[in-house]
Design a protein around this motif. Sequence first.
Motif, short mmCIF file in Angstrom:
data_model
loop_
_atom_site.label_atom_id
_atom_site.label_comp_id
_atom_site.label_asym_id
_atom_site.label_seq_id
_atom_site.Cartn_x
_atom_site.Cartn_y
_atom_site.Cartn_z
N CYS A 167 15.78 20.53 -9.14
CA CYS A 167 15.14 21.23 -8.35
C CYS A 167 14.64 20.49 -6.89
N ASP A 168 14.64 21.48 -6.08
CA ASP A 168 14.46 20.83 -4.46
C ASP A 168 12.87 20.66 -4.20
N ALA A 169 12.47 19.43 -4.45
CA ALA A 169 10.86 19.21 -4.48
C ALA A 169 10.37 19.60 -2.97
N VAL A 174 5.92 22.68 -7.24
CA VAL A 174 5.86 21.91 -8.85
C VAL A 174 7.26 22.39 -9.61
N CYS A 175 7.89 21.23 -9.60
CA CYS A 175 9.23 21.29 -10.11
C CYS A 175 9.27 21.75 -11.89
N PRO A 176 9.90 22.57 -12.19
CA PRO A 176 10.01 22.85 -13.76
C PRO A 176 10.52 21.76 -14.44
N GLN A 177 10.04 21.57 -15.77
CA GLN A 177 10.34 20.54 -16.46
C GLN A 177 11.05 20.79 -17.82
N THR A 252 19.76 27.95 -3.72
CA THR A 252 19.42 27.55 -5.05
C THR A 252 18.52 26.67 -5.18
N PRO A 253 17.27 26.62 -4.96
CA PRO A 253 16.30 25.63 -5.08
C PRO A 253 16.02 25.00 -6.59
N ILE A 254 16.56 25.70 -7.60
CA ILE A 254 16.37 25.46 -8.83
C ILE A 254 17.83 25.45 -9.80
N SER A 255 18.28 24.50 -10.33
CA SER A 255 19.78 24.66 -10.93
C SER A 255 19.64 24.19 -12.02
N VAL A 256 20.11 24.69 -13.27
CA VAL A 256 20.32 24.51 -14.43
C VAL A 256 21.91 23.80 -14.50
N ASN A 257 21.96 22.65 -14.67
CA ASN A 257 23.38 21.98 -14.79
C ASN A 257 23.48 20.63 -15.56
N TRP A 258 24.69 20.08 -15.50
CA TRP A 258 24.61 18.91 -16.27
C TRP A 258 23.92 17.83 -15.60
N ASP A 259 23.42 16.83 -16.11
CA ASP A 259 22.64 15.94 -15.74
C ASP A 259 23.46 14.89 -14.38
N PHE A 260 24.85 14.81 -14.86
CA PHE A 260 25.59 13.96 -13.94
C PHE A 260 25.84 14.68 -12.62
N VAL A 261 25.57 16.04 -12.56
CA VAL A 261 25.91 16.93 -11.35
C VAL A 261 24.53 16.91 -10.63
N ASN A 262 23.70 17.06 -11.11
CA ASN A 262 22.16 17.05 -10.67
C ASN A 262 21.91 15.78 -9.91
N LYS A 272 20.52 14.35 3.94
CA LYS A 272 20.31 15.74 4.69
C LYS A 272 18.88 16.32 4.55
N GLY A 273 18.10 15.40 3.93
CA GLY A 273 16.53 15.98 3.65
C GLY A 273 16.14 16.44 2.66
N VAL A 274 17.22 16.60 1.65
CA VAL A 274 16.88 17.36 0.47
C VAL A 274 16.17 16.39 -0.63
N ASN A 275 14.98 16.62 -1.02
CA ASN A 275 14.47 15.87 -2.38
C ASN A 275 14.68 16.46 -3.50
N TRP A 276 15.75 16.22 -3.87
CA TRP A 276 16.27 17.03 -5.24
C TRP A 276 16.14 15.89 -6.42
N GLN A 277 15.17 16.70 -7.46
CA GLN A 277 14.56 16.07 -8.54
C GLN A 277 15.24 16.55 -9.87
N VAL A 278 15.35 15.59 -10.95
CA VAL A 278 16.26 16.03 -12.02
C VAL A 278 15.42 15.80 -13.35
N SER A 279 15.28 16.74 -14.19
CA SER A 279 14.66 16.26 -15.64
C SER A 279 15.52 16.93 -16.76
N ILE A 280 15.50 16.18 -17.66
CA ILE A 280 16.26 16.69 -18.91
C ILE A 280 15.07 17.46 -19.75
#
Length: 380
Positions: A167-169, A174-177, A252-262, A272-280
Amino acid sequence: MTASRARTATVSGCLVLLAMGLGACGHTPPAKPKDPSVATSAKDVGGMDALTAAAKKEGTLRAIAIPRDWAGYGGLIDGFEKKYGITVTVDDPLGHSQDEIDAIKKNGTQQSAPDVIDVGDAFARAAGRQNLLASYKVAAYRSIPSNQKDPQARWSDNYGGYISIGCDASRVEVCPQTFADLLKPAYRGEVALEGDPTRSETGFASVYAAALANGGSFDDIQPGLDFFAKLKQAGNLNPVDATSATVASGQTPISVNWDFVNLNYTDQLRSKGVNWQVSIPFDSSFAQYYALAINKDAPHPAAARLWQEYLFSTEGQNLRLTGYARPVLLDAMKKDGTLDEAAFARLPTVEGTPEFPTDAQTEKAKQVVAAGWAKAVADG
């Protein structure tokens, strides 16, 4: 004197027979090295030195659908080229597992055919059944868990991960969990997949994970299709395939993907200024592995086999960790002390031991998805 002459005659006879290439006197002549195209191990070619020499003579490895920012492939390609002086070309880097199988079928014995493929476990099993793959046992074959390799050595899992939510915070308040969160109205038009689940292992695994989060099981993937149908009806499903470019641009501000990709996006796009957060998602912990295999008609058969050896070597497996992917030889490397502990410590902690669907369960699930995905996400 008689005994001495008899002994001399026997030895001389053995030498004559050996010179003729015949086994005698308890000796068996070494097997003649096989052509790399039919070798089922490095030993068949004459050992690793002979395989390496044959691969260097070919000079090229043709791969497909392995972008540099996927599971450490940038470092792996660079490492292989530097170590062996063999050029790696990658066709269709953003292709999916089915695209790789289609490329083998389409190109046949042409030089444009891929030497090797990297496909989802389910797609590897299908390719094996279609007689598209060569049997080959890497040196580490015995250390690969039995449920993560083909008994005929046509494919072996190499690395894997868990389905996650990126998720691009900076764009999402509020990023989904969880999968349940993805249905919230706040995420209208924002939730993307990596690809069509009928062609992409990532997309297929995302449906499986959604099924587990919604009362399904390895035997019942239908709740996953139902979930994405609801996501579509809610207007939350984004039709754009998620890539590093679409994440960076905000498509694509929210992406369902493998944790290693995210997780790699987090590192790659920070500058590049993207605050990309990751949750399993804690409502579904779904893990899967990707398998490596050799095209049975590989135009560069020695290089293809050497590539497999490299990716299953200690060096190759540790390079997977730099891309946040979990190497299939993780437990064996922990045991023998060859694991890069610092790189391993960067992986997110996941509770419990991952379980995997059987071949029969996966095949059934693929059939359900193939029959129902288009209807689930149809317009109108």
